[in-house]
Design an enzyme around this catalytic site. Structure first.
Site, PDB file in Angstrom:
ATOM      1  N   ALA A 317      -0.299  15.720  -4.990  1.00 33.03           N
ATOM      2  CA  ALA A 317       0.512  16.176  -3.860  1.00 33.03           C
ATOM      3  C   ALA A 317      -0.188  15.854  -2.545  1.00 33.03           C
ATOM      4  CB  ALA A 317       0.770  17.669  -3.972  1.00 33.03           C
ATOM      5  N   PRO A 318       0.567  15.488  -1.509  1.00 32.93           N
ATOM      6  CA  PRO A 318      -0.039  15.235  -0.196  1.00 32.93           C
ATOM      7  C   PRO A 318      -0.704  16.498   0.348  1.00 32.93           C
ATOM      8  CG  PRO A 318       2.239  14.444  -0.280  1.00 32.93           C
ATOM      9  CD  PRO A 318       2.021  15.271  -1.517  1.00 32.93           C
ATOM     10  N   GLY A 319      -1.700  16.311   1.195  1.00 35.53           N
ATOM     11  CA  GLY A 319      -2.364  17.449   1.818  1.00 35.53           C
ATOM     12  C   GLY A 319      -3.828  17.525   1.447  1.00 35.53           C
ATOM     13  N   VAL A 320      -4.508  18.505   2.024  1.00 37.06           N
ATOM     14  CA  VAL A 320      -5.929  18.727   1.761  1.00 37.06           C
ATOM     15  C   VAL A 320      -6.104  19.214   0.328  1.00 37.06           C
ATOM     16  CG1 VAL A 320      -7.980  20.024   2.462  1.00 37.06           C
ATOM     17  CG2 VAL A 320      -6.301  19.309   4.184  1.00 37.06           C
ATOM     18  N   ARG A 321      -7.040  18.636  -0.403  1.00 35.89           N
ATOM     19  CA  ARG A 321      -7.292  19.053  -1.776  1.00 35.89           C
ATOM     20  C   ARG A 321      -7.727  20.518  -1.802  1.00 35.89           C
ATOM     21  NH1 ARG A 321      -4.759  15.026  -2.628  1.00 35.89           N
ATOM     22  NH2 ARG A 321      -5.378  13.274  -3.948  1.00 35.89           N
ATOM     23  N   GLY A 322      -7.215  21.276  -2.759  1.00 34.17           N
ATOM     24  CA  GLY A 322      -7.522  22.688  -2.853  1.00 34.17           C
ATOM     25  C   GLY A 322      -8.919  22.942  -3.382  1.00 34.17           C
ATOM     26  N   MET A 323      -9.481  24.083  -3.016  1.00 38.92           N
ATOM     27  CA  MET A 323     -10.815  24.459  -3.486  1.00 38.92           C
ATOM     28  C   MET A 323     -10.759  25.185  -4.824  1.00 38.92           C
ATOM     29  SD  MET A 323     -12.805  25.565   0.022  1.00 38.92           S
ATOM     30  CE  MET A 323     -11.516  26.563   0.753  1.00 38.92           C
ATOM     31  N   LYS A 338       0.765  23.304 -10.183  1.00 40.45           N
ATOM     32  CA  LYS A 338      -0.555  23.758  -9.748  1.00 40.45           C
ATOM     33  C   LYS A 338      -1.374  24.190 -10.963  1.00 40.45           C
ATOM     34  CE  LYS A 338      -0.524  26.080  -5.808  1.00 40.45           C
ATOM     35  NZ  LYS A 338      -0.240  27.089  -4.745  1.00 40.45           N
ATOM     36  N   ASP A 373       8.215  31.722  -4.594  1.00 40.76           N
ATOM     37  CA  ASP A 373       8.228  32.217  -5.964  1.00 40.76           C
ATOM     38  C   ASP A 373       7.538  31.194  -6.864  1.00 40.76           C
ATOM     39  OD1 ASP A 373       8.747  33.888  -8.078  1.00 40.76           O
ATOM     40  OD2 ASP A 373      10.883  33.419  -8.221  1.00 40.76           O
TER      41      ASP A 373
END
Length: 573
Positions: A317-323, A338, A373
């Site tokens: 997914a586009p965006g900053v990679r999650g921690m 996710k 949700d």
């Protein structure tokens, strides 16, 4: 295969469990009218959470009864379960909630057997229910103004009455007529064939009641929603008249709590909603009225159909990679998937169990239109060919305990799905001045509304919020959320000495639940112009006293009003 294998007995016991669930579901739902009439708002919140938890509770009870009544060698012989499915089909054929009963059967099967035994022979991967029922007319009331809109509105509210009287029915009707004439072209209001069709049952959610239907002529139609409020000590107030499809869509949004509504034939009501909201998938519509497990079934069917009929491949997914989470998506399917990483960034003071607990919490709280949700899945299996190689490589690297390769199949042992949105930080990067202001205004409002509903996001970075297709800002990263009343909001203590003021480390103790709102500005905004604008729009969020005031109101039992629509010509009490 034993000739006397008890397929019908097992099927009937499964259906008995479903009947028990449906009876308790109806009992909670039917109490919504009385709770609204008596303004029992805390009971409303309790009932909403209880109804969400009810499904898993009743599945557990049914599985326990199956294990009690049947020997393990009999019950767990999966080769015989096509007989159970066949028997089950025959006993649900005359039901009016047969599509829900299929989903219930699937839940029981998945509670008994490992997911690698799932097949359409043993359970309902594809529905066996006829689509005809969705085309049948729902239980509705139809009104024709015949040139007298005021008279038609009076007839509507003569039919929809409560034990508590309307506070000012004549005044409300005048206001509604004015809104109707403002919302619709003049020729529509004068059309002799103009009709209003409303679902017979009232929908209830939080502190509101809703009449839902459509306005139509021979040539066109518009959705119609009329929200009602109970003003304690004054009576029922008709709050608005909404005909804009985008606004009605937001009322049925994936960010809202579930409605409570009496629907004797669920598929008919969903068909009615689909007619007035053609852009909504039926998965979202079923979920919106509390049948979230069936919404999950319909979502899964849509997903496998999409994969089977397109060349779409999963990508990151586009965006900053999650921690904490790794997020991937299908470009042509409006959902993100996710998974929890095996290792978190050092700054994250949570573990896997805590993350799961936080995400499940979101299901049961009032999301006030500001949290997406989620649906939780186990043992997803996808063809290897459906993954873009770089995406699969990243997932295998960051979550090898969750994602594995089995020949030509990718197994995802656990994941959540959420509606895909544009990350707020990316949205702001490409927004013009007016869009930036509107987004930051809504970002602050989202934080305030979550807080007033006793939810503190924890990590409020822009990347953890998304922008929906309707331009609303929504929170979607839940690994640090907590109840607002659990947090300890503090002012930063004054420096004791000049050395304190120059120190790189805090000169004061910090507890695990301490929050210092004065630290928010540089933490939230790297862009100085955005930081300054947000300070102008929502500067009170930087003051610990603001948050403490909300905590006091929540502890005093106050339940806030958060309206999923624009209110015209009314006080905002």
């Amino acid at each position: 295969m034993p000739q006397q294998w008890p397929a019908t007995d097992i099927a009937r016991l499964i259906l008995d469990g479903f009947d028990d669930y449906r009876e308790h579901f109806r009992r909670i739902t039917d109490g919504a009218r009385e709770r609204f009439e008596q303004a029992r708002w805390q009971d409303t919140q309790t009932a909403s959470a209880a109804r969400i938890n009810l499904y898993e509770e009743k599945v557990g009870e049914t599985v326990a009864r199956l294990r009690e009544y049947f020997e393990p060698d009999t019950l767990m012989d999966v080769t015989c379960w096509p007989l159970v499915k066949s028997a089950y089909i025959s006993i649900i054929d005359l039901r009016f909630d047969d599509e829900l009963s299929e989903t219930w059967y699937n839940s029981i099967f998945c509670s008994l057997f490992s997911h690698d035994l799932i097949s359409d022979g043993c359970m309902f991967i594809h529905t066996t229910r006829p689509s005809l029922r969705r085309a049948r007319a729902a239980q509705t009331r139809t009104y024709k103004p015949q040139g007298q809109i005021s008279g038609m509105l009076a007839s509507i509210f003569a039919d929809y009455r409560f034990s508590e009287a309307y506070a000012d029915l004549p005044g409300d009707l005048l206001r509604l007529e004015a809104q109707l004439r403002e919302n619709l072209p003049d020729w529509v209001c004068k059309d002799p064939e103009l009709s209003v069709e409303l679902f017979s049952s009232v929908l209830y959610r939080n502190k509101g009641a809703y009449l839902v239907g459509r306005i139509y002529t021979n040539d066109d139609q518009w959705p119609l929603v009329i929200p009602l409020l109970h003003r304690e000590g004054r009576g029922i107030q008709i709050d608005a008249l909404i005909t804009d499809e985008a606004e009605v869509s937001i009322i049925f949004s994936f960010t809202r709590s579930y409605f409570m509504v009496d629907v004797p034939v669920p598929a008919e009501f969903i068909g009615f909603l689909k007619r007035i909201l053609p852009g909504k998938h039926i998965a979202e519509l079923y979920t919106s009225i509390g049948f979230y497990k069936h919404g999950k079934s319909e979502f899964y069917r849509a997903l496998i159909n999409h994969l089977a009929n397109t060349d779409d491949q999963f990508i990151m997914a586009p965006g900053v990679r999650g921690m904490v989470m790794s997020v991937f998506t299908l470009p042509g399917f409006n959902t993100v998937f996710k998974i929890i990483k095996d290792r978190f960034s050092p700054s994250k003071n949570v573990d896997r169990a805590t993350v799961i607990e936080k995400y499940r919490l979101v299901k049961s709280v009032d999301r006030v239109g500001r949290m997406a949700d989620t649906q939780e899945f186990a043992d997803f299996r996808f063809p290897l060919s459906k993954f873009e190689p770089a995406c699969l490589a990243e997932l295998l690297e960051v979550a090898p305990s969750t994602v594995s390769l089995e020949g030509e199949t990718v197994l995802i042992r656990h994941c959540w799905t959420e509606r895909r949105m544009t990350p707020l930080n990316l949205y702001l990067d490409n927004a013009n001045e007016a869009q930036v202001r509107e987004a930051l205004e809504d970002y602050g409002l989202a934080i305030k509304q979550l807080a007033a509903a006793n939810i503190f996001p924890g990590d409020m970075l822009l990347k953890n919020f998304g922008v929906t297709r309707h331009g609303r800002v929504v929170f979607y990263d839940y690994d640090e959320i907590c109840f607002l009343t659990e947090a300890n909001f503090r002012h930063i203590p004054a420096p004791r000495t000049p050395e304190d003021e120059m120190a790189s480390e805090p000169w004061y103790s910090i507890g695990p639940l301490d929050v210092f709102p004065e630290e928010f500005p540089p933490f939230l905004f790297a862009d100085a112009a955005q930081r300054k604008l947000f300070d102008q729009l929502h500067g009170e969020l930087y003051n610990a006293d603001y948050w403490k005031g909300l905590q006091e109101a929540i502890r005093a039992g106050k339940v806030i009003d958060v309206f999923p629509y624009r209110r015209k010509g009314l006080d905002n009490e």
